[in-house]
Design an enzyme around this catalytic site. Structure first.
Site, PDB file in Angstrom:
ATOM      1  N   ASN A 108       0.908  -7.450  11.068  1.00 54.21           N
ATOM      2  CA  ASN A 108       0.426  -8.111  11.545  1.00 54.21           C
ATOM      3  C   ASN A 108       0.672  -9.193  12.162  1.00 54.21           C
ATOM      4  OD1 ASN A 108      -1.910  -9.422  12.384  1.00 54.21           O
ATOM      5  ND2 ASN A 108      -3.322  -9.358  10.794  1.00 54.21           N
TER       6      ASN A 108
ATOM      7  N   TYR B 241      -1.781  -6.451  16.945  1.00 58.10           N
ATOM      8  CA  TYR B 241      -2.021  -5.370  16.005  1.00 58.10           C
ATOM      9  C   TYR B 241      -3.291  -4.706  15.834  1.00 58.10           C
ATOM     10  CZ  TYR B 241      -2.588  -5.068  10.777  1.00 58.10           C
ATOM     11  OH  TYR B 241      -2.845  -4.922   9.392  1.00 58.10           O
TER      12      TYR B 241
ATOM     13  N   ILE C 150       1.144  -1.160   0.004  1.00 53.17           N
ATOM     14  CA  ILE C 150       0.021   0.264  -0.153  1.00 53.17           C
ATOM     15  C   ILE C 150       0.628   1.420  -0.460  1.00 53.17           C
ATOM     16  CG2 ILE C 150      -1.774   0.957   1.545  1.00 53.17           C
ATOM     17  CD1 ILE C 150      -2.823  -1.478   2.195  1.00 53.17           C
TER      18      ILE C 150
ATOM     19  N   LYS D 275      -3.957  -0.757  15.205  1.00 50.75           N
ATOM     20  CA  LYS D 275      -5.484  -0.519  14.594  1.00 50.75           C
ATOM     21  C   LYS D 275      -6.104   0.102  15.324  1.00 50.75           C
ATOM     22  CE  LYS D 275      -2.413  -1.498  11.323  1.00 50.75           C
ATOM     23  NZ  LYS D 275      -1.790  -0.839  10.345  1.00 50.75           N
TER      24      LYS D 275
ATOM     25  N   VAL E  82      -6.516  -6.613   0.789  1.00 52.50           N
ATOM     26  CA  VAL E  82      -5.779  -5.878  -0.273  1.00 52.50           C
ATOM     27  C   VAL E  82      -4.422  -6.731  -0.518  1.00 52.50           C
ATOM     28  CG1 VAL E  82      -4.838  -3.676  -1.151  1.00 52.50           C
ATOM     29  CG2 VAL E  82      -6.207  -3.473   0.689  1.00 52.50           C
TER      30      VAL E  82
ATOM     31  N   ASN F 195       1.156   4.009   7.570  1.00 53.47           N
ATOM     32  CA  ASN F 195       1.607   3.057   6.926  1.00 53.47           C
ATOM     33  C   ASN F 195       1.954   1.565   7.262  1.00 53.47           C
ATOM     34  OD1 ASN F 195       0.409   1.750   4.275  1.00 53.47           O
ATOM     35  ND2 ASN F 195       2.528   1.789   4.407  1.00 53.47           N
TER      36      ASN F 195
HETATM   37  P1  NAP Z   1       3.411  -4.444   3.308  1.00 54.73           P
HETATM   38  O1  NAP Z   1       3.198  -5.243   1.871  1.00 54.73           O
HETATM   39  O2  NAP Z   1       4.343  -5.522   4.147  1.00 54.73           O
HETATM   40  O3  NAP Z   1       4.243  -3.723   2.856  1.00 54.73           O
HETATM   41  C1  NAP Z   1       4.754  -2.583   4.467  1.00 54.73           C
HETATM   42  C2  NAP Z   1       5.934  -2.126   3.730  1.00 54.73           C
HETATM   43  O4  NAP Z   1       6.506  -1.253   5.140  1.00 54.73           O
HETATM   44  C3  NAP Z   1       7.136  -3.339   3.793  1.00 54.73           C
HETATM   45  O5  NAP Z   1       8.325  -2.970   2.442  1.00 54.73           O
HETATM   46  C4  NAP Z   1       8.005  -3.166   5.264  1.00 54.73           C
HETATM   47  O6  NAP Z   1       9.142  -3.907   5.097  1.00 54.73           O
HETATM   48  C5  NAP Z   1       7.132  -1.676   6.241  1.00 54.73           C
HETATM   49  N1  NAP Z   1       7.618  -1.844   7.137  1.00 54.73           N
HETATM   50  C6  NAP Z   1       7.669  -2.884   7.754  1.00 54.73           C
HETATM   51  N2  NAP Z   1       7.525  -2.087   9.146  1.00 54.73           N
HETATM   52  C7  NAP Z   1       8.337  -0.974   9.386  1.00 54.73           C
HETATM   53  C8  NAP Z   1       8.210  -0.008  10.071  1.00 54.73           C
HETATM   54  N3  NAP Z   1       8.239   0.064  11.357  1.00 54.73           N
HETATM   55  N4  NAP Z   1       8.786   1.388   9.531  1.00 54.73           N
HETATM   56  C9  NAP Z   1       9.740   0.796   8.378  1.00 54.73           C
HETATM   57  N5  NAP Z   1       9.126  -0.355   7.412  1.00 54.73           N
HETATM   58  C10 NAP Z   1       8.287  -1.038   7.942  1.00 54.73           C
HETATM   59  O7  NAP Z   1       2.151  -4.296   4.001  1.00 54.73           O
HETATM   60  P2  NAP Z   1       0.791  -3.593   3.224  1.00 54.73           P
HETATM   61  O8  NAP Z   1      -0.669  -4.718   3.383  1.00 54.73           O
HETATM   62  O9  NAP Z   1       1.191  -2.418   2.424  1.00 54.73           O
HETATM   63  O10 NAP Z   1      -0.079  -3.070   4.274  1.00 54.73           O
HETATM   64  C11 NAP Z   1       0.706  -2.105   4.570  1.00 54.73           C
HETATM   65  C12 NAP Z   1      -0.488  -1.371   5.860  1.00 54.73           C
HETATM   66  O11 NAP Z   1      -1.415  -1.562   5.281  1.00 54.73           O
HETATM   67  C13 NAP Z   1      -0.252  -1.346   7.239  1.00 54.73           C
HETATM   68  O12 NAP Z   1      -0.526  -0.538   8.266  1.00 54.73           O
HETATM   69  C14 NAP Z   1      -1.370  -2.940   7.547  1.00 54.73           C
HETATM   70  O13 NAP Z   1      -1.594  -2.745   8.559  1.00 54.73           O
HETATM   71  C15 NAP Z   1      -2.297  -2.146   6.681  1.00 54.73           C
HETATM   72  N6  NAP Z   1      -3.321  -2.882   6.272  1.00 54.73           N
HETATM   73  C16 NAP Z   1      -3.445  -3.674   5.103  1.00 54.73           C
HETATM   74  C17 NAP Z   1      -4.644  -4.472   4.857  1.00 54.73           C
HETATM   75  C18 NAP Z   1      -4.219  -5.488   3.767  1.00 54.73           C
HETATM   76  O14 NAP Z   1      -4.889  -6.619   3.250  1.00 54.73           O
HETATM   77  N7  NAP Z   1      -2.618  -5.760   2.729  1.00 54.73           N
HETATM   78  C19 NAP Z   1      -5.325  -4.495   5.176  1.00 54.73           C
HETATM   79  C20 NAP Z   1      -5.410  -3.958   6.274  1.00 54.73           C
HETATM   80  C21 NAP Z   1      -4.550  -3.158   6.852  1.00 54.73           C
HETATM   81  P3  NAP Z   1       9.590  -5.259   5.013  1.00 54.73           P
HETATM   82  O15 NAP Z   1       9.304  -6.594   4.678  1.00 54.73           O
HETATM   83  O16 NAP Z   1      10.965  -5.185   5.486  1.00 54.73           O
HETATM   84  O17 NAP Z   1       8.861  -5.882   6.898  1.00 54.73           O
END
Ligand code: NAP
Length: 256
Positions: free
Chosen positions: A92, A152, A19, A156, A185, A88
């Site tokens: 989880n 988590y 995201i 949230k 997502v 962002n």
């Molecule tokens: P993602 O695919 O894991 O991408 C997140 C990015 O953030 C990754 O590059 C990760 O690096 C980096 N990251 C994680 N922790 C970090 C930190 N403490 N400092 C700096 N960078 C960090 O996650 P996503 O699915 O895009 O999720 C993004 C946000 O959306 C999160 O807050 C998540 O809770 C929320 N969300 C997502 C979904 C979904 O369906 N995908 C649903 C509800 C909420 P690494 O890969 O090296 O850890």
């Protein structure tokens, strides 16, 4: 629609993948200057190339307040201003009530919540100068629960509460604060979760079938569109809102 984001400096934690990566790409398209805080080197380099250098990638994993302070100092040193923050970064991490511990819970909260506060805290003088905008990426799990992931989900839920709290506190400065609640997502994080099931494809089809609008997952770009709109002056009278970008997954009748 001209969003007038040209040369606005926007911080995106976790802005290299998923995201956050989509938000960064969208901001580059709008001519903004993203500051990506994310340890992912390969994806960060791709974004630097895409932005033709009009970007800053800090390959750091945020945890402590000191990390966040360093981010703000670097952004100001490079660009002299900050116009927006997208909180962002999150994971989880499956720290549940039964299968967890008080220490793991505290660690999960620090990992998922503390940097949301600290980034905004240290960016505040700049946001005040520029009537900035803050977008907190929360999750539908904050309002539905998920089971087995207390840390988590607590983080949230707190992000939603802080969205309202900050929206009130920052009214005098015309700083707007909003939250987006994604549900399903398809991102690298989601991919690794789905791969944890015995039959990932079946599980994905089963979830997609339950998403009312289009029976499909939300695209990262669809979350990004909302985030970028909220960052822009076109959203000038929107603050303290919790926006569900989820194809109706959280609220509509799933038996339809
Ligand atoms: P993602 O695919 O894991 O991408 C997140 C990015 O953030 C990754 O590059 C990760 O690096 C980096 N990251 C994680 N922790 C970090 C930190 N403490 N400092 C700096 N960078 C960090 O996650 P996503 O699915 O895009 O999720 C993004 C946000 O959306 C999160 O807050 C998540 O809770 C929320 N969300 C997502 C979904 C979904 O369906 N995908 C649903 C509800 C909420 P690494 O890969 O090296 O850890």
């Amino acid at each position: 629609m001209n969003l007038h984001l040209q040369d606005k400096v926007i911080l995106i934690s976790g802005g290299a993948k998923g995201i956050g990566g989509a938000i960064t790409r969208g901001l580059i398209e709008e001519g903004a200057i993203p500051v990506i805080i994310d340890p992912s080197e390969k994806e960060g380099n791709e974004l630097i190339a895409l932005a033709k250098g009009k970007v800053l990638h800090l390959p750091w994993r945020l945890f402590s307040a000191a990390d966040c302070q360093k981010v703000i100092e670097e952004a100001i040193r490079c660009f002299g201003r900050i116009d927006g923050v997208v909180n962002n970064a999150g994971v989880n991490d499956g720290v549940g009530l039964e299968h967890g511990s008080p220490e793991a819970f505290a660690n999960s909260i620090a990992n998922n919540l503390h940097h949301y506060y600290s980034l905004v805290h240290f960016a505040l003088p700049e946001l005040k100068k520029n009537k900035g905008s803050i977008v907190n990426i929360s999750s539908k799990t904050a309002v539905t629960g998920q089971g087995g992931t207390s840390g988590y989900v607590a983080a949230k839920g707190a992000q939603l509460a802080l969205t309202r709290e900050w929206a009130v506190e920052l009214l005098p400065y015309q700083i707007r604060v909003n939250a987006i609640l994604p549900a399903e997502v398809y991102t690298p994080m989601y991919e690794s979760w789905i791969q944890s099931f015995a039959n990932p494809e079946e599980k994905l089809a089963e979830i997609s079938k339950r998403i009312p609008l289009g029976k499909r997952m939300t695209k990262p770009e669809e979350i990004a569109s909302m985030a970028i709109f909220l960052l822009s002056e076109k959203a000038a009278h929107i603050t303290g809102q919790h926006l569900y970008v989820d194809g109706g997954y959280t609220h509509l009748d799933r038996s339809l």
